[in-house]
Write an enzyme that holds these catalytic residues in place. Structure first.
Site, PDB file in Angstrom:
ATOM      1  N   CYS A  63       0.815  -1.079   0.022  1.00 44.36           N
ATOM      2  CA  CYS A  63       0.132  -0.003  -0.063  1.00 44.36           C
ATOM      3  C   CYS A  63       0.850   1.312  -0.069  1.00 44.36           C
ATOM      4  O   CYS A  63       1.532   1.576   0.767  1.00 44.36           O
ATOM      5  CB  CYS A  63      -0.881   0.007   1.362  1.00 44.36           C
ATOM      6  SG  CYS A  63      -1.712   1.471   1.503  1.00 44.36           S
ATOM      7  N   TYR A 194      -4.987   4.829  -9.799  1.00 45.36           N
ATOM      8  CA  TYR A 194      -6.237   3.913  -9.444  1.00 45.36           C
ATOM      9  C   TYR A 194      -7.230   4.286 -10.226  1.00 45.36           C
ATOM     10  O   TYR A 194      -8.190   3.519 -10.441  1.00 45.36           O
ATOM     11  CB  TYR A 194      -6.221   4.098  -7.847  1.00 45.36           C
ATOM     12  CG  TYR A 194      -5.342   3.537  -6.797  1.00 45.36           C
ATOM     13  CD1 TYR A 194      -5.846   1.949  -6.633  1.00 45.36           C
ATOM     14  CD2 TYR A 194      -3.888   3.993  -6.575  1.00 45.36           C
ATOM     15  CE1 TYR A 194      -4.751   1.409  -5.693  1.00 45.36           C
ATOM     16  CE2 TYR A 194      -3.182   3.259  -5.556  1.00 45.36           C
ATOM     17  CZ  TYR A 194      -3.595   1.834  -5.347  1.00 45.36           C
ATOM     18  OH  TYR A 194      -2.578   1.282  -4.530  1.00 45.36           O
TER      19      TYR A 194
END
Length: 328
Positions: A63, A194
């Site tokens: 992440c 994203y």
């Protein structure tokens, strides 16, 4: 996130994936969920007290939002006063799992899946349980998952615990400029990949793709004239940009279809990324295997046979970068 994600629900938890958290707009664009736990650290009323050994930061090596917290903690010397728990980089249907620890549970909190501590904190919360998550160990509850502002708290409110000689990552005289650039980097680069990768329409994908590469072109030009984003010293903005650059060629380029250029195709961005990687706090906290596994074997990629790509060669991150030429 994508349609292939299943709702993260079991008989005891209401924590959801991005699809049930309504992260896809009507036009197919990815809209990231808002953070639920945003109480700031400080010494004011209704702020989280700054206290050594009271908090635990939960993260996963895949992440980028969590990784930038780990970089900041290492640069500032805060790992001695804030404990760290790491989840498996491949998120399960039940959420982030602490299967890297002995017995498959976090050794401090005693949880197997991250949603467990979210439900204990707020049984009505129905969003995704995200990393980074800061848990008040005394209370056994989540107190902050505001990845956008967390590094700023480490840099300011936690200053009494900074190590001797710690860098000033968020200098007062640059904060307005840093905040403005951070906002751009977030929307167009950090979250931009994203937006492209999770888009569910051609139009939304191409819009994110074009915005991303336009900004990378601008940053390539900016870094042709100076070592870091704000001159000759590392700032909070460099941490935020780095975590995306580190994941770009090994994951985003293929998995998120942002394939106009790799980072190694940008002379200045690539040299800048290597410069940071070779700086203590950056490279030693960058787990390329976790990144590769998380994006390719998790729910980010359509990979039914769970085949892990063999490349790319990450040893090139240790090659000379020549960024010292900007030192006066």
């Amino acid at each position: 996130m994508s349609k292939s994600e299943q709702t993260v629900l079991n008989s005891e938890s209401k924590i959801a994936t991005s699809e049930s958290a309504h992260e896809i707009s009507k036009d197919g664009a990815f809209v990231r969920q808002k953070n639920r736990f945003t109480t700031p650290f400080g010494d004011g009323e209704n702020e989280l007290p700054v206290e050594a050994n009271r908090y635990r930061l939960l993260w996963a090596g895949i992440c980028p939002w969590a990784h930038r917290q780990i970089i900041a903690l290492n640069l500032l010397g805060l790992t001695d006063v804030i404990s760290i728990g790491e989840a498996n980089p491949v998120r399960t249907e039940k959420g982030w799992e602490f299967s890297l620890d002995e017995g498959g549970v976090d050794p401090v909190l005693g949880i197997r899946y991250l949603p467990e501590i979210y439900e204990k904190t707020d049984p009505e919360y129905d969003g995704r349980a995200t990393v980074p998550t800061v848990v008040d160990v005394k209370a056994g509850k989540v107190v902050n998952n505001d990845y956008f502002k967390l590094t700023n708290y480490w840099e300011t409110a936690w200053k009494p615990f900074h190590k001797k000689g710690a860098p000033d990552l968020y200098p007062v005289e640059l904060r307005d400029e840093i905040d403005k650039l951070n906002d751009i980097i977030f929307h167009e680069v950090n979250n931009g990949v994203y937006k492209a990768g999770f888009a569910q329409s051609q139009e939304a994908y191409e819009k994110a793709y074009d915005t991303l590469f336009a900004r990378l072109d601008d940053l390539e030009e900016r870094l042709s004239k100076q070592r870091y984003l704000f001159g000759d010293k590392i700032t909070d903005s460099d941490i935020r940009l780095y975590v995306t650059l580190a994941r770009f060629d090994i994951a985003y380029y293929l998995v998120f279809r942002v394939n106009r250029n790799r980072i190694i195709d940008f002379p200045n961005l690539w040299a800048y990324a290597r410069d940071l990687y070779q700086t203590p706090g950056f490279g030693n906290t960058t787990n390329f295997d976790a990144i590769k596994r998380g994006y390719n074997l998790g729910n980010h990629a359509e990979n039914p046979y769970q085949i892990l790509p063999k490349g790319p060669d990450v040893s090139i991150w240790n090659t000379p970068h020549d960024r010292e030429k900007f030192i006066k």
